[in-house]
Write a protein that holds these residues in place. Structure first.
Motif, mmCIF file in Angstrom:
data_model
loop_
_atom_site.group_PDB
_atom_site.id
_atom_site.type_symbol
_atom_site.label_atom_id
_atom_site.label_comp_id
_atom_site.label_asym_id
_atom_site.label_seq_id
_atom_site.Cartn_x
_atom_site.Cartn_y
_atom_site.Cartn_z
ATOM 1 N N VAL A 149 0.865 -1.174 0.000
ATOM 2 C CA VAL A 149 0.000 0.000 0.000
ATOM 3 C C VAL A 149 0.909 1.233 0.000
ATOM 4 O O VAL A 149 1.603 1.490 0.983
ATOM 5 N N VAL A 150 0.931 1.955 -1.102
ATOM 6 C CA VAL A 150 1.801 3.128 -1.196
ATOM 7 C C VAL A 150 0.967 4.363 -0.851
ATOM 8 O O VAL A 150 -0.026 4.659 -1.523
ATOM 9 N N ALA A 151 1.355 5.045 0.220
ATOM 10 C CA ALA A 151 0.628 6.251 0.629
ATOM 11 C C ALA A 151 1.258 7.449 -0.085
ATOM 12 O O ALA A 151 2.379 7.842 0.222
ATOM 13 N N VAL A 152 0.545 7.972 -1.068
ATOM 14 C CA VAL A 152 1.058 9.101 -1.862
ATOM 15 C C VAL A 152 0.042 10.233 -1.835
ATOM 16 O O VAL A 152 -1.146 10.009 -2.078
ATOM 17 N N ASN A 153 0.526 11.422 -1.601
ATOM 18 C CA ASN A 153 -0.359 12.552 -1.322
ATOM 19 C C ASN A 153 -1.415 12.103 -0.316
ATOM 20 O O ASN A 153 -2.611 12.284 -0.499
ATOM 21 N N TYR A 154 -0.916 11.482 0.726
ATOM 22 C CA TYR A 154 -1.762 10.943 1.780
ATOM 23 C C TYR A 154 -1.718 11.855 3.006
ATOM 24 O O TYR A 154 -0.640 12.306 3.423
ATOM 25 N N GLY A 155 -2.874 12.100 3.573
ATOM 26 C CA GLY A 155 -2.968 12.802 4.852
ATOM 27 C C GLY A 155 -4.101 12.150 5.628
ATOM 28 O O GLY A 155 -5.189 11.947 5.079
ATOM 29 N N ALA A 156 -3.851 11.809 6.889
ATOM 30 C CA ALA A 156 -4.870 11.091 7.652
ATOM 31 C C ALA A 156 -6.085 11.970 7.946
ATOM 32 O O ALA A 156 -7.212 11.499 7.943
ATOM 33 N N ARG A 157 -5.861 13.265 8.176
ATOM 34 C CA ARG A 157 -7.016 14.133 8.443
ATOM 35 C C ARG A 157 -7.891 14.227 7.197
ATOM 36 O O ARG A 157 -9.116 14.189 7.282
ATOM 37 N N LEU A 161 -11.789 13.090 6.870
ATOM 38 C CA LEU A 161 -12.824 13.957 6.293
ATOM 39 C C LEU A 161 -13.537 13.265 5.133
ATOM 40 O O LEU A 161 -14.762 13.336 5.004
ATOM 41 N N HIS A 162 -12.766 12.576 4.315
ATOM 42 C CA HIS A 162 -13.299 11.829 3.183
ATOM 43 C C HIS A 162 -14.326 10.795 3.677
ATOM 44 O O HIS A 162 -15.415 10.645 3.118
ATOM 45 N N ALA A 163 -13.982 10.123 4.781
ATOM 46 C CA ALA A 163 -14.887 9.109 5.339
ATOM 47 C C ALA A 163 -16.138 9.772 5.913
ATOM 48 O O ALA A 163 -17.256 9.264 5.746
ATOM 49 N N VAL A 164 -15.966 10.917 6.575
ATOM 50 C CA VAL A 164 -17.116 11.632 7.146
ATOM 51 C C VAL A 164 -18.053 12.074 6.015
ATOM 52 O O VAL A 164 -19.278 11.937 6.104
#
Ligand code: IPE
Ligand code: IPE
Ligand code: MG
Length: 259
Positions: A149-157, A161-164
């Motif tokens: 799983v490559v996290a690219v342009n990834y931000g947890a916040r 927000l995407h999930a919300v």
């Protein structure tokens, strides 16, 4: 597809015993904050990009070793939503490095049955970088080996927000259809995360001596074990992974209960 330990770790440094690893207790999901490329380059009076290039070998070795040990998911933090703040030359160089590396490595990964996916907002990446990752996914999505799983342009916040937002859409639709307000459960929320369907990491490794999360996997690491090492990412290798796994296996994971 576990391989024998002396095949995976042929030349352990003095004092490190691969046989101490309990192969039946390998974490399913290992997440890595690969940090220290810039400092590695600076120590050698090199351009920062040379540090990122040197980091590729460490990625290659970590993937191979994790896959040989039977890790099911390996998540590597490659570019954060905050990393756009870096000088343009570095950002452009990194995007180019991601595209070229993915193109060069995809066949080898496919042969190892690795499935390559990304998490993060891919829409902001240059076309060649996005396409290299998309093509890698298309080629490897049917594989049953380790998932990289490559996290690219990834931000947890941003992910939260995407999930919300996804939850809000589901709720509005259901309310319009039935007149009832559905309950937001952890399961419903997790469906909107980039990592939907992937188990939470049991182990989170950060290199280069930093002790912070830097906007990585905030929801998913609620009960992860952290292993921080002073080693700079380009110096990370299979023996450093072994050290992290041995440390993980010494931890007493209580999940809030009494043992
Ligand atoms: C990690 O190394 C790689 C990325 C964030 C892309 P750094 O580039 O952050 O290295 P340091 O922290 O400056 O040494
Ligand atoms: C975290 O490292 C991001 C990646 C490894 C991709 P950074 O170097 O960007 O994090 P900070 O700035 O030290 O928190
Ligand atoms: Mg850094």
């Amino acid at each position: 597809m576990n391989k024998p330990l002396d095949y995976i770790f042929p030349n352990p440094p003095v004092g490190l015993n691969p046989k101490a690893l309990d192969i039946s207790a390998i974490p399913q999901h290992v997440a890595v904050i690969m940090d220290g490329n810039g400092r590695w380059a600076k120590k050698r009076a090199l351009n920062r990009l040379r540090g990122h290039k040197a980091g590729i070998e460490a990625v290659r070795e970590t993937i191979r070793c994790a896959s040989d040990l039977g890790v099911r998911y390996l998540t590597i933090y490659s570019f954060s939503t905050e990393n756009w703040k870096r000088p343009e030359e570095e950002v452009v160089g990194l995007m180019d490095l991601f595209a070229k590396t993915m193109l060069a490595e995809v066949d080898g990964l496919h042969e190892e049955h690795v499935r390559v996916m990304t998490i993060g907002d891919m829409s902001m990446l240059p076309a060649e970088t996005r396409e290299a990752f998309d093509d890698a996914w298309e080629k490897t999505k049917g594989n049953d080996g380790m998932t990289l799983v490559v996290a690219v342009n990834y931000g947890a916040r941003q992910e939260v927000l995407h999930a919300v937002q996804a939850c809000a859409r589901d709720i509005a639709r259901e309310f319009a259809e039935t007149g009832k307000m559905p309950v937001v459960t952890e399961e419903l929320f997790e469906r909107g995360l980039y990592t939907a369907g992937i188990p939470d990491p049991e182990l989170l490794i950060r290199t280069s001596g930093e002790m912070r999360v830097s906007n990585f996997l905030l929801w998913q690491i609620a009960y992860s074990e952290f292993v921080c090492t002073d080693v700079l990412w380009p110096d990370f290798d299979r023996y450093e992974l072994l050290r992290a796994l041995l440390e993980y296996q010494q931890r007493d994971r209580r999940f809030g209960a009494v043992k």
